[in-house]
Design a protein around this motif. Structure first.
Motif, PDB file in Angstrom:
ATOM      1  N   ALA A  69      82.638  51.097  41.664  1.00  0.00           N
ATOM      2  CA  ALA A  69      82.139  52.341  42.256  1.00  0.00           C
ATOM      3  C   ALA A  69      82.569  53.557  41.438  1.00  0.00           C
ATOM      4  CB  ALA A  69      82.635  52.474  43.696  1.00  0.00           C
ATOM      5  N   ILE A  70      83.741  53.471  40.833  1.00  0.00           N
ATOM      6  CA  ILE A  70      84.264  54.588  40.040  1.00  0.00           C
ATOM      7  C   ILE A  70      83.625  54.649  38.659  1.00  0.00           C
ATOM      8  CG2 ILE A  70      86.351  55.498  38.919  1.00  0.00           C
ATOM      9  CD1 ILE A  70      87.911  54.354  41.375  1.00  0.00           C
ATOM     10  N   VAL A  71      83.519  53.516  37.988  1.00  0.00           N
ATOM     11  CA  VAL A  71      83.071  53.536  36.582  1.00  0.00           C
ATOM     12  C   VAL A  71      81.672  52.973  36.357  1.00  0.00           C
ATOM     13  CG1 VAL A  71      85.450  53.383  35.734  1.00  0.00           C
ATOM     14  CG2 VAL A  71      84.085  51.304  35.930  1.00  0.00           C
ATOM     15  N   GLY A  72      81.055  52.431  37.377  1.00  0.00           N
ATOM     16  CA  GLY A  72      79.772  51.747  37.210  1.00  0.00           C
ATOM     17  C   GLY A  72      78.674  52.593  36.601  1.00  0.00           C
ATOM     18  N   ASP A  73      78.490  53.808  37.103  1.00  0.00           N
ATOM     19  CA  ASP A  73      77.425  54.674  36.582  1.00  0.00           C
ATOM     20  C   ASP A  73      77.670  55.033  35.117  1.00  0.00           C
ATOM     21  OD1 ASP A  73      76.068  54.628  38.978  1.00  0.00           O
ATOM     22  OD2 ASP A  73      76.855  56.558  39.660  1.00  0.00           O
ATOM     23  N   ALA A  74      78.908  55.394  34.798  1.00  0.00           N
ATOM     24  CA  ALA A  74      79.233  55.753  33.414  1.00  0.00           C
ATOM     25  C   ALA A  74      79.067  54.542  32.491  1.00  0.00           C
ATOM     26  CB  ALA A  74      80.654  56.301  33.312  1.00  0.00           C
ATOM     27  N   ALA A  75      79.481  53.377  32.951  1.00  0.00           N
ATOM     28  CA  ALA A  75      79.329  52.170  32.143  1.00  0.00           C
ATOM     29  C   ALA A  75      77.851  51.871  31.894  1.00  0.00           C
ATOM     30  CB  ALA A  75      80.015  50.982  32.820  1.00  0.00           C
ATOM     31  N   GLN A  76      77.025  52.061  32.900  1.00  0.00           N
ATOM     32  CA  GLN A  76      75.591  51.828  32.731  1.00  0.00           C
ATOM     33  C   GLN A  76      74.991  52.835  31.757  1.00  0.00           C
ATOM     34  OE1 GLN A  76      73.746  49.152  34.036  1.00  0.00           O
ATOM     35  NE2 GLN A  76      72.362  49.909  32.473  1.00  0.00           N
ATOM     36  N   ARG A  77      75.386  54.118  31.868  1.00  0.00           N
ATOM     37  CA  ARG A  77      74.888  55.133  30.931  1.00  0.00           C
ATOM     38  C   ARG A  77      75.341  54.818  29.509  1.00  0.00           C
ATOM     39  NH1 ARG A  77      77.012  58.718  34.587  1.00  0.00           N
ATOM     40  NH2 ARG A  77      78.295  59.704  32.998  1.00  0.00           N
ATOM     41  N   LEU A  78      76.566  54.344  29.354  1.00  0.00           N
ATOM     42  CA  LEU A  78      77.079  53.972  28.043  1.00  0.00           C
ATOM     43  C   LEU A  78      76.276  52.813  27.456  1.00  0.00           C
ATOM     44  CD1 LEU A  78      79.327  54.533  25.980  1.00  0.00           C
ATOM     45  CD2 LEU A  78      80.735  52.887  27.225  1.00  0.00           C
ATOM     46  N   TYR A  79      76.025  51.799  28.271  1.00  0.00           N
ATOM     47  CA  TYR A  79      75.229  50.657  27.836  1.00  0.00           C
ATOM     48  C   TYR A  79      73.817  51.101  27.450  1.00  0.00           C
ATOM     49  CZ  TYR A  79      72.557  46.381  27.826  1.00  0.00           C
ATOM     50  OH  TYR A  79      71.717  45.371  27.461  1.00  0.00           O
ATOM     51  N   ASP A  80      73.202  51.945  28.291  1.00  0.00           N
ATOM     52  CA  ASP A  80      71.844  52.424  28.017  1.00  0.00           C
ATOM     53  C   ASP A  80      71.782  53.221  26.721  1.00  0.00           C
ATOM     54  OD1 ASP A  80      71.026  51.216  30.379  1.00  0.00           O
ATOM     55  OD2 ASP A  80      70.945  53.100  31.518  1.00  0.00           O
ATOM     56  N   ALA A  81      72.793  54.072  26.465  1.00  0.00           N
ATOM     57  CA  ALA A  81      72.829  54.853  25.227  1.00  0.00           C
ATOM     58  C   ALA A  81      72.941  53.927  24.018  1.00  0.00           C
ATOM     59  CB  ALA A  81      73.995  55.844  25.246  1.00  0.00           C
ATOM     60  N   PHE A  82      73.784  52.903  24.129  1.00  0.00           N
ATOM     61  CA  PHE A  82      73.928  51.945  23.038  1.00  0.00           C
ATOM     62  C   PHE A  82      72.620  51.198  22.799  1.00  0.00           C
ATOM     63  CE2 PHE A  82      74.759  47.593  21.627  1.00  0.00           C
ATOM     64  CZ  PHE A  82      75.340  47.855  20.391  1.00  0.00           C
ATOM     65  N   ALA A  83      72.000  50.724  23.870  1.00  0.00           N
ATOM     66  CA  ALA A  83      70.744  49.980  23.748  1.00  0.00           C
ATOM     67  C   ALA A  83      69.644  50.849  23.152  1.00  0.00           C
ATOM     68  CB  ALA A  83      70.314  49.437  25.114  1.00  0.00           C
ATOM     69  N   GLN A  84      69.582  52.113  23.560  1.00  0.00           N
ATOM     70  CA  GLN A  84      68.580  53.035  23.024  1.00  0.00           C
ATOM     71  C   GLN A  84      68.810  53.284  21.532  1.00  0.00           C
ATOM     72  OE1 GLN A  84      68.748  56.985  24.676  1.00  0.00           O
ATOM     73  NE2 GLN A  84      66.609  57.398  24.172  1.00  0.00           N
ATOM     74  N   SER A  85      70.061  53.486  21.135  1.00  0.00           N
ATOM     75  CA  SER A  85      70.377  53.684  19.717  1.00  0.00           C
ATOM     76  C   SER A  85      70.011  52.448  18.903  1.00  0.00           C
ATOM     77  CB  SER A  85      71.865  53.995  19.527  1.00  0.00           C
ATOM     78  OG  SER A  85      72.186  55.245  20.058  1.00  0.00           O
ATOM     79  N   LEU A  86      70.351  51.292  19.418  1.00  0.00           N
ATOM     80  CA  LEU A  86      70.045  50.040  18.733  1.00  0.00           C
ATOM     81  C   LEU A  86      68.543  49.833  18.609  1.00  0.00           C
ATOM     82  CD1 LEU A  86      71.143  47.464  17.437  1.00  0.00           C
ATOM     83  CD2 LEU A  86      71.141  46.428  19.713  1.00  0.00           C
ATOM     84  N   ALA A  87      67.799  50.075  19.676  1.00  0.00           N
ATOM     85  CA  ALA A  87      66.342  49.903  19.647  1.00  0.00           C
ATOM     86  C   ALA A  87      65.700  50.864  18.648  1.00  0.00           C
ATOM     87  CB  ALA A  87      65.757  50.121  21.036  1.00  0.00           C
ATOM     88  N   HIS A  88      66.182  52.108  18.615  1.00  0.00           N
ATOM     89  CA  HIS A  88      65.654  53.095  17.668  1.00  0.00           C
ATOM     90  C   HIS A  88      65.920  52.638  16.234  1.00  0.00           C
ATOM     91  CE1 HIS A  88      64.551  56.870  15.840  1.00  0.00           C
ATOM     92  NE2 HIS A  88      65.755  56.949  15.283  1.00  0.00           N
ATOM     93  N   PHE A  89      67.134  52.163  15.983  1.00  0.00           N
ATOM     94  CA  PHE A  89      67.489  51.710  14.642  1.00  0.00           C
ATOM     95  C   PHE A  89      66.675  50.481  14.240  1.00  0.00           C
ATOM     96  CE2 PHE A  89      70.086  49.233  11.671  1.00  0.00           C
ATOM     97  CZ  PHE A  89      70.239  50.171  10.661  1.00  0.00           C
ATOM     98  N   GLU A  90      66.535  49.536  15.159  1.00  0.00           N
ATOM     99  CA  GLU A  90      65.784  48.313  14.861  1.00  0.00           C
ATOM    100  C   GLU A  90      64.309  48.595  14.619  1.00  0.00           C
ATOM    101  OE1 GLU A  90      66.773  45.793  18.179  1.00  0.00           O
ATOM    102  OE2 GLU A  90      68.426  44.868  17.075  1.00  0.00           O
ATOM    103  N   ALA A  91      63.787  49.680  15.165  1.00  0.00           N
ATOM    104  CA  ALA A  91      62.374  50.033  14.988  1.00  0.00           C
ATOM    105  C   ALA A  91      62.100  50.657  13.620  1.00  0.00           C
ATOM    106  CB  ALA A  91      61.935  50.997  16.087  1.00  0.00           C
ATOM    107  N   LEU A  92      63.144  51.072  12.914  1.00  0.00           N
ATOM    108  CA  LEU A  92      62.957  51.647  11.586  1.00  0.00           C
ATOM    109  C   LEU A  92      62.541  50.572  10.594  1.00  0.00           C
ATOM    110  CD1 LEU A  92      66.170  53.893  11.365  1.00  0.00           C
ATOM    111  CD2 LEU A  92      63.816  54.677  11.737  1.00  0.00           C
TER     112      LEU A  92
END
Length: 104
Positions: A55-78
């Motif tokens: 409950a304390i860290v779940g939202d931040a952990a999800q945002r962190l995961y999403d940011a990583f996944a978005q960065s990875l997807a952007h890089f892989e699309a190059l």
């Protein structure tokens, strides 16, 4: 200023306890005591220490995961040739975005 609800007190006190002692050594008894509630009241809101931590860290952990996944997807699309040229920039941008999330 309004008084904190029971759940807000447990979250605030839990956050302080986890920061001070780490997950492993955080005490549910201390969290309840410092929040002014019994252990039974704690369990009325959270079934476990893990649930409180989520409950304390779940939202931040999800945002962190999403940011990583978005960065990875952007890089892989190059295109392959562009990946090598953009590796440093992509890495720096992704790391800075993730650090911002962690600091929040």
């Amino acid at each position: 200023m309004s008084e904190l609800s029971t759940k807000e007190k447990l979250l605030k006190t839990g956050r302080e306890e986890f920061l001070a002692n780490g997950y492993k050594d955080a005490s549910l008894r201390e969290i309840g005591k410092k929040a002014g509630f019994t252990l039974g009241a704690f369990y009325g809101y959270y079934p476990s220490k893990e649930a409180l931590f989520e409950a304390i860290v779940g939202d931040a952990a999800q945002r962190l995961y999403d940011a990583f996944a978005q960065s990875l997807a952007h890089f892989e699309a190059l295109p392959d040739g562009e990946q090598a040229r953009e590796l440093d920039n992509a890495s720096d941008d992704g790391i800075h975005r993730m650090i911002d999330i962690i600091y929040e």
